[in-house]
Design a protein around this motif. Sequence first.
Motif, PDB file in Angstrom:
ATOM      1  N   ARG A  92      10.440   1.602  -0.116  1.00 56.57           N
ATOM      2  CA  ARG A  92      10.809   0.142  -1.105  1.00 56.57           C
ATOM      3  C   ARG A  92      11.244  -0.980  -0.113  1.00 56.57           C
ATOM      4  NH1 ARG A  92      13.351   3.942  -4.354  1.00 56.57           N
ATOM      5  NH2 ARG A  92      12.410   4.474  -6.492  1.00 56.57           N
ATOM      6  N   GLU A  93      11.911  -0.634   1.108  1.00 51.57           N
ATOM      7  CA  GLU A  93      12.253  -1.705   2.064  1.00 51.57           C
ATOM      8  C   GLU A  93      10.879  -1.994   2.898  1.00 51.57           C
ATOM      9  OE1 GLU A  93      15.803  -0.653   4.454  1.00 51.57           O
ATOM     10  OE2 GLU A  93      15.917   1.181   3.304  1.00 51.57           O
ATOM     11  N   VAL A  94      10.034  -1.118   3.162  1.00 49.84           N
ATOM     12  CA  VAL A  94       8.810  -1.620   3.732  1.00 49.84           C
ATOM     13  C   VAL A  94       8.063  -2.573   2.943  1.00 49.84           C
ATOM     14  CG1 VAL A  94       6.477  -0.838   4.632  1.00 49.84           C
ATOM     15  CG2 VAL A  94       8.867   0.716   4.955  1.00 49.84           C
ATOM     16  N   ALA A  95       7.929  -2.540   1.617  1.00 49.45           N
ATOM     17  CA  ALA A  95       7.100  -3.426   0.725  1.00 49.45           C
ATOM     18  C   ALA A  95       7.829  -4.645   0.369  1.00 49.45           C
ATOM     19  CB  ALA A  95       7.252  -2.609  -0.662  1.00 49.45           C
ATOM     20  N   ARG A  96       9.009  -4.685   0.593  1.00 53.07           N
ATOM     21  CA  ARG A  96       9.911  -6.095   0.761  1.00 53.07           C
ATOM     22  C   ARG A  96       9.676  -6.835   2.089  1.00 53.07           C
ATOM     23  NH1 ARG A  96      13.939  -2.441  -1.698  1.00 53.07           N
ATOM     24  NH2 ARG A  96      13.909  -2.876  -4.109  1.00 53.07           N
ATOM     25  N   LEU A  97       9.315  -6.287   3.192  1.00 55.04           N
ATOM     26  CA  LEU A  97       9.254  -7.087   4.500  1.00 55.04           C
ATOM     27  C   LEU A  97       8.210  -8.140   4.466  1.00 55.04           C
ATOM     28  CD1 LEU A  97       9.226  -4.098   6.898  1.00 55.04           C
ATOM     29  CD2 LEU A  97      11.029  -5.397   6.468  1.00 55.04           C
ATOM     30  N   ASP A  98       8.459  -9.130   4.918  1.00 56.66           N
ATOM     31  CA  ASP A  98       7.607 -10.255   4.982  1.00 56.66           C
ATOM     32  C   ASP A  98       6.373 -10.042   5.903  1.00 56.66           C
ATOM     33  OD1 ASP A  98       9.269 -12.027   3.737  1.00 56.66           O
ATOM     34  OD2 ASP A  98      10.136 -13.047   5.470  1.00 56.66           O
ATOM     35  N   GLY A  99       5.267 -10.315   5.451  1.00 58.17           N
ATOM     36  CA  GLY A  99       3.986  -9.903   6.030  1.00 58.17           C
ATOM     37  C   GLY A  99       3.337  -8.582   5.373  1.00 58.17           C
ATOM     38  N   VAL A 100       3.956  -7.760   4.571  1.00 55.01           N
ATOM     39  CA  VAL A 100       3.424  -6.386   4.178  1.00 55.01           C
ATOM     40  C   VAL A 100       2.722  -6.869   2.706  1.00 55.01           C
ATOM     41  CG1 VAL A 100       3.934  -4.301   3.413  1.00 55.01           C
ATOM     42  CG2 VAL A 100       4.863  -4.875   5.478  1.00 55.01           C
ATOM     43  N   ARG A 101       1.674  -6.610   2.490  1.00 57.96           N
ATOM     44  CA  ARG A 101       0.879  -7.004   1.367  1.00 57.96           C
ATOM     45  C   ARG A 101       0.960  -5.818   0.414  1.00 57.96           C
ATOM     46  NH1 ARG A 101      -4.682  -9.264   3.171  1.00 57.96           N
ATOM     47  NH2 ARG A 101      -4.791  -9.408   0.820  1.00 57.96           N
ATOM     48  N   TYR A 102       0.734  -4.498   0.909  1.00 59.93           N
ATOM     49  CA  TYR A 102       0.704  -3.446   0.173  1.00 59.93           C
ATOM     50  C   TYR A 102       0.915  -2.118   0.980  1.00 59.93           C
ATOM     51  CZ  TYR A 102      -1.576  -0.260  -3.230  1.00 59.93           C
ATOM     52  OH  TYR A 102      -1.664   0.544  -4.225  1.00 59.93           O
ATOM     53  N   VAL A 103       1.636  -1.250   0.411  1.00 62.02           N
ATOM     54  CA  VAL A 103       1.838   0.160   0.905  1.00 62.02           C
ATOM     55  C   VAL A 103       1.224   1.289   0.210  1.00 62.02           C
ATOM     56  CG1 VAL A 103       3.319   1.914   1.720  1.00 62.02           C
ATOM     57  CG2 VAL A 103       4.123  -0.444   1.793  1.00 62.02           C
ATOM     58  N   ALA A 104       0.064   1.816   0.758  1.00 59.72           N
ATOM     59  CA  ALA A 104      -0.819   2.711   0.216  1.00 59.72           C
ATOM     60  C   ALA A 104      -0.618   4.461   0.538  1.00 59.72           C
ATOM     61  CB  ALA A 104      -2.403   2.335   0.447  1.00 59.72           C
ATOM     62  N   ALA A 105      -0.773   4.889  -0.338  1.00 61.86           N
ATOM     63  CA  ALA A 105      -0.826   6.603  -0.063  1.00 61.86           C
ATOM     64  C   ALA A 105      -1.829   6.919   0.822  1.00 61.86           C
ATOM     65  CB  ALA A 105      -0.591   7.562  -1.180  1.00 61.86           C
ATOM     66  N   ASN A 106      -1.830   7.936   1.676  1.00 62.86           N
ATOM     67  CA  ASN A 106      -2.805   8.446   2.473  1.00 62.86           C
ATOM     68  C   ASN A 106      -3.288   9.548   1.332  1.00 62.86           C
ATOM     69  OD1 ASN A 106      -4.475   9.171   4.376  1.00 62.86           O
ATOM     70  ND2 ASN A 106      -3.387  10.801   5.369  1.00 62.86           N
ATOM     71  N   ARG A 107      -4.114   9.133   0.478  1.00 62.43           N
ATOM     72  CA  ARG A 107      -4.961   9.753  -0.464  1.00 62.43           C
ATOM     73  C   ARG A 107      -5.901  10.857   0.239  1.00 62.43           C
ATOM     74  NH1 ARG A 107      -4.741   7.178  -5.560  1.00 62.43           N
ATOM     75  NH2 ARG A 107      -3.359   5.422  -5.631  1.00 62.43           N
ATOM     76  N   ASP A 108      -6.257  12.025   0.016  1.00 62.52           N
ATOM     77  CA  ASP A 108      -7.258  12.659   0.108  1.00 62.52           C
ATOM     78  C   ASP A 108      -8.499  12.263  -0.589  1.00 62.52           C
ATOM     79  OD1 ASP A 108      -5.876  14.472   1.660  1.00 62.52           O
ATOM     80  OD2 ASP A 108      -5.275  15.894   0.152  1.00 62.52           O
ATOM     81  N   LEU A 109      -9.571  12.032  -0.008  1.00 61.61           N
ATOM     82  CA  LEU A 109     -10.861  11.560  -0.653  1.00 61.61           C
ATOM     83  C   LEU A 109     -11.946  13.001  -0.600  1.00 61.61           C
ATOM     84  CD1 LEU A 109     -11.099   8.554   1.760  1.00 61.61           C
ATOM     85  CD2 LEU A 109     -10.137   8.898  -0.620  1.00 61.61           C
ATOM     86  N   GLU A 110     -12.990  12.441  -1.307  1.00 62.84           N
ATOM     87  CA  GLU A 110     -14.183  13.415  -1.602  1.00 62.84           C
ATOM     88  C   GLU A 110     -15.284  13.122  -0.805  1.00 62.84           C
ATOM     89  OE1 GLU A 110     -16.281  15.053  -5.508  1.00 62.84           O
ATOM     90  OE2 GLU A 110     -15.046  13.397  -5.683  1.00 62.84           O
ATOM     91  N   TYR A 111     -16.031  14.180  -0.319  1.00 64.76           N
ATOM     92  CA  TYR A 111     -17.251  13.893   0.503  1.00 64.76           C
ATOM     93  C   TYR A 111     -18.269  13.744  -0.712  1.00 64.76           C
ATOM     94  CZ  TYR A 111     -15.784  15.183   5.036  1.00 64.76           C
ATOM     95  OH  TYR A 111     -15.241  15.066   6.226  1.00 64.76           O
ATOM     96  N   PHE A 112     -18.567  12.668  -1.169  1.00 67.67           N
ATOM     97  CA  PHE A 112     -19.534  12.829  -2.241  1.00 67.67           C
ATOM     98  C   PHE A 112     -20.853  13.272  -1.533  1.00 67.67           C
ATOM     99  CE2 PHE A 112     -17.037   8.929  -3.589  1.00 67.67           C
ATOM    100  CZ  PHE A 112     -15.960   9.643  -4.284  1.00 67.67           C
TER     101      PHE A 112
END
Length: 436
Positions: A92-112
Amino acid sequence: MIDTGRRTFLKGAGAAGAVALGAGSATATESLPLDDELDLTDGIEEGLAVVDPDASVSGLADRIAGLDTDAATRAFEVLPLIYLRAPGPVLREVARLDGVRYVAANRDLEYFNEDIAAETGVNSARAEQGVDGSGVHVAVIDSGVAATHPDLVVENNYQWSGNPLGSPTLWVPAHDLDTDELGHGTHCSGTVAGQGDVDGGMAPGAALTGYSTGAAVSVLKSAAAFDHLLANHSDVVDVVSNSYGAASGEDFDPSIPLNVATKTAFDRGLLSVFAAGNDGPSANTLNDYAKAPWVLGVAATDDDRNVTDFSSRGRPGGAHDRSTALANGTGIYRPGVAAPGNLVNSTMSPGDALQATAPDADPFYAAISGTSMACPAVSGIAALMLDAAGDDAAPLDVIRTIEATADDAGHEPYQTGAGFVDADAAVARAADSDWA
């Protein structure tokens, strides 16, 4: 993405080599720009912060690391991204920092290849225009590549080191080793530039660079591959082939890490091609990363140009105009074009996991299915176009011309985009610099 039904590998061949899936929304949480996949309780979370392009990435990385003794970060070299590990409440503190636009989870993806080169007009294009992809460089971000394969020549071969916060670096040169235990990336690389006499690739003269993410691909690994590529090879690589992703019905979000990565690549003159996904036949199942208007998404058909059941679809009646989407920074909810993706025969090493799902008389080849197989075919066709044009074209020129020359196969745009790819017509226009 390869398919057994919808979410595993080879149609009708079981679930060998399955990898984790990664769908889910990327909406704001508590009015802060936080991915709703993040756990904001006491556990340690792994994610990527997207920062303003004019902000100091390294400076913000230091600030985030200073927020808590358990916080650690790594600033990307080129992309405005920071890898981070921190307790959930600290995010939450990271997301409030000036210059931070978005904090994303490191999601697992799928080999399509029935002969994909003949079906798509590649053989005619190569014969009539005298091209084979020479002088063009394609990067394949995937499970790896067998540089030991007799029909593959790999110029750069990188393997994920698995330690983003320490040493060695994220990507270790693997040179002439086989970095692919699964076989998926080797198969895709062969469809791009394999040199076999029978089941050769679309552009056998093209140079190959491989990024081995291993059997499980994630947002971190793929974004880091783009970052390394842009830092070290952006002056030579022309096309980036991506047969993985996360299919969902969510709206396009330009602020998530991989969309930032492909936009940065696009601005630097690199064309990104993405598999449409294997979540069909339902509508609104398109790969989230194929929705970017600066990316060319590829659906899958059989050799008779019937769209496959597994091929992901866009939105019927949705935003389908690329120029409008580019102007407004919004998504495009259809594939770009379609190409064969059913039982495509291409390179694979004898011991690869996927080889067991597709037994073949030739132990160095296998036939598997998925939009993963259609994607590198179009990447190879793009390489032929750039060869014909003397490597002088912007990514959007290639995208629009591939779409403008596609054949109407009788499907709706949300299913196959502009239609079935026509390499012969696309390469001919590229040779004349007659860009759409």
